[in-house]
Design a protein around this motif. Structure first.
Motif, PDB file in Angstrom:
ATOM      1  N   GLU A 180       0.752  -1.295   0.142  1.00  0.00           N
ATOM      2  CA  GLU A 180       0.113   0.182   0.118  1.00  0.00           C
ATOM      3  C   GLU A 180       0.774   1.340  -0.067  1.00  0.00           C
ATOM      4  OE1 GLU A 180      -0.525  -2.665   1.686  1.00  0.00           O
ATOM      5  OE2 GLU A 180      -2.708  -3.339   1.418  1.00  0.00           O
ATOM      6  N   ASP A 181       2.015   1.111   0.772  1.00  0.00           N
ATOM      7  CA  ASP A 181       2.876   2.269   0.487  1.00  0.00           C
ATOM      8  C   ASP A 181       3.459   2.728  -0.859  1.00  0.00           C
ATOM      9  OD1 ASP A 181       2.846   2.718   3.418  1.00  0.00           O
ATOM     10  OD2 ASP A 181       4.417   1.157   3.625  1.00  0.00           O
ATOM     11  N   LYS A 184       0.367   4.314  -2.953  1.00  0.00           N
ATOM     12  CA  LYS A 184       0.074   5.558  -2.408  1.00  0.00           C
ATOM     13  C   LYS A 184       1.186   6.447  -3.053  1.00  0.00           C
ATOM     14  CE  LYS A 184      -0.060   8.619   1.380  1.00  0.00           C
ATOM     15  NZ  LYS A 184       0.124   8.911   3.086  1.00  0.00           N
ATOM     16  N   GLU A 188       0.599   9.451  -6.260  1.00  0.00           N
ATOM     17  CA  GLU A 188       1.105  10.829  -6.062  1.00  0.00           C
ATOM     18  C   GLU A 188       1.936  11.268  -7.220  1.00  0.00           C
ATOM     19  OE1 GLU A 188       3.376  13.793  -2.751  1.00  0.00           O
ATOM     20  OE2 GLU A 188       2.143  11.951  -2.073  1.00  0.00           O
TER      21      GLU A 188
END
Length: 325
Positions: A180-181, A184, A188
């Motif tokens: 998930e990091d 994300k 971005e």
């Protein structure tokens, strides 16, 4: 308003990044068909090393004003200093034909005034630029742009890679990332991170490097053969030196004006005056990027380093000076 006073005024606008005011002034000159003052305005950008902006201004009037000697010399200087030495030669020669013998203003006190000296320089460096460009074009065309999905780093590559002092642990090294990091950060940044980068970050999430040198593929006695690589940015945004941290990708592209070709992945010893980027320009945001060096002090010149991030990491080594050095 005299030309010197006008250039000082433009210099102030450029330093303050008041480009709207500059556009307004140039638009007014365009409406008046005052090509001389449009040409003069390009000198302000040349004075402040904004060569590509100068080229944009001059390109807009090239069809109408290219027979003017002042235009020719400014165009030649802007081309030469934006790493287009090969293209600058014809304009230096044309400026000489138009009666230009010396250059009144240059962007560096170390530059010669003589037009003949500039022609000599362009004749020397033009062919070298062509050789470098052709070499790197061939590397890009030959490289495999398919995604590398399964990556393992050899233990010898990882041995001694990081320099984990107190500062690195505090400012660079983040918590072990989960999927998930990465998702994300990719959202971005707008780019798919290479699997080789993710694999390395799962081992250590960013940090200063002990193996801090990379040998460039273009080897000539007149070219730079090594680049320093101080750090690799991780994906923990709580660390100021991370891809989306305070000193991350957004800073380098929006404030430092690095070309928007991908992701600033590694810092160097110059504190931002040159950077290592993942370059997606020939593969798209979902592709496998190559790795390049960008020299901010050299008008953002791009030098090809490696076909992919895995190859880049495998090529890093610790530089130790000879005692003779």
């Amino acid at each position: 308003m005299k030309k010197d006073e006008f250039l000082r005024k433009l210099n102030t606008f450029i330093r303050n990044e008041n480009f709207a005011k500059i556009d307004e002034i140039i638009k007014k000159f365009r409406e008046e068909n005052n090509l001389e003052m449009i040409c003069t305005s390009s000198q302000a950008f040349i004075n402040l090393y904004e060569y590509n902006e100068a080229i944009k201004i001059l390109d807009a009037i090239k069809d109408e004003y290219s027979e003017n000697g002042e235009f020719c010399i400014r165009y030649a200087m802007a081309l030469y200093n934006s790493n287009k030495e090969d293209k600058s030669l014809e304009w230096f020669e044309k400026a000489k034909e138009k009666g230009i013998k010396e250059i009144d203003e240059t962007s560096s006190k170390y530059y010669p005034k003589s037009i003949d000296e500039w022609i000599k320089r362009a004749k020397l460096w033009g062919p070298r630029r062509i050789e470098k460009n052709n070499f790197e074009k061939e590397l890009r065309e030959k490289r495999n742009k398919k995604l590398i999905l399964e990556v393992n780093f050899d233990k010898n590559v990882l041995k001694g890679l990081w320099y984990n002092d107190e500062y690195s642990l505090k400012e660079y090294v983040g918590k072990t990332p989960i999927d998930e990091d990465f998702v994300k950060v990719e959202k971005e940044l707008g780019y798919r991170l290479p699997e080789s980068y993710k694999a390395l970050m799962r081992i250590q999430n960013g940090g200063l490097l002990r193996k801090n040198t990379f040998e460039v593929p273009f080897q000539r006695d007149w070219s730079r053969d090594l680049v320093d690589v101080m750090s690799i940015y991780g994906v923990d945004s709580n660390k100021i030196y991370s891809l989306c941290g305070e000193f991350g990708n957004k800073l380098w592209i929006e404030e430092w004006k690095y070309p928007n070709i991908g992701i600033a992945i590694c810092g160097t010893m110059t504190g931002g005056h040159d950077m290592i980027f993942l370059d997606y320009s020939d593969c798209g945001p979902e592709g496998e990027p190559c790795v390049v060096h960008i020299d901010q002090e050299g008008d953002y010149e791009i030098a090809y380093l490696a076909d992919n991030f895995k190859e880049f990491v495998e090529g890093l080594f610790e530089y130790k000076e000879d005692e003779d050095d």
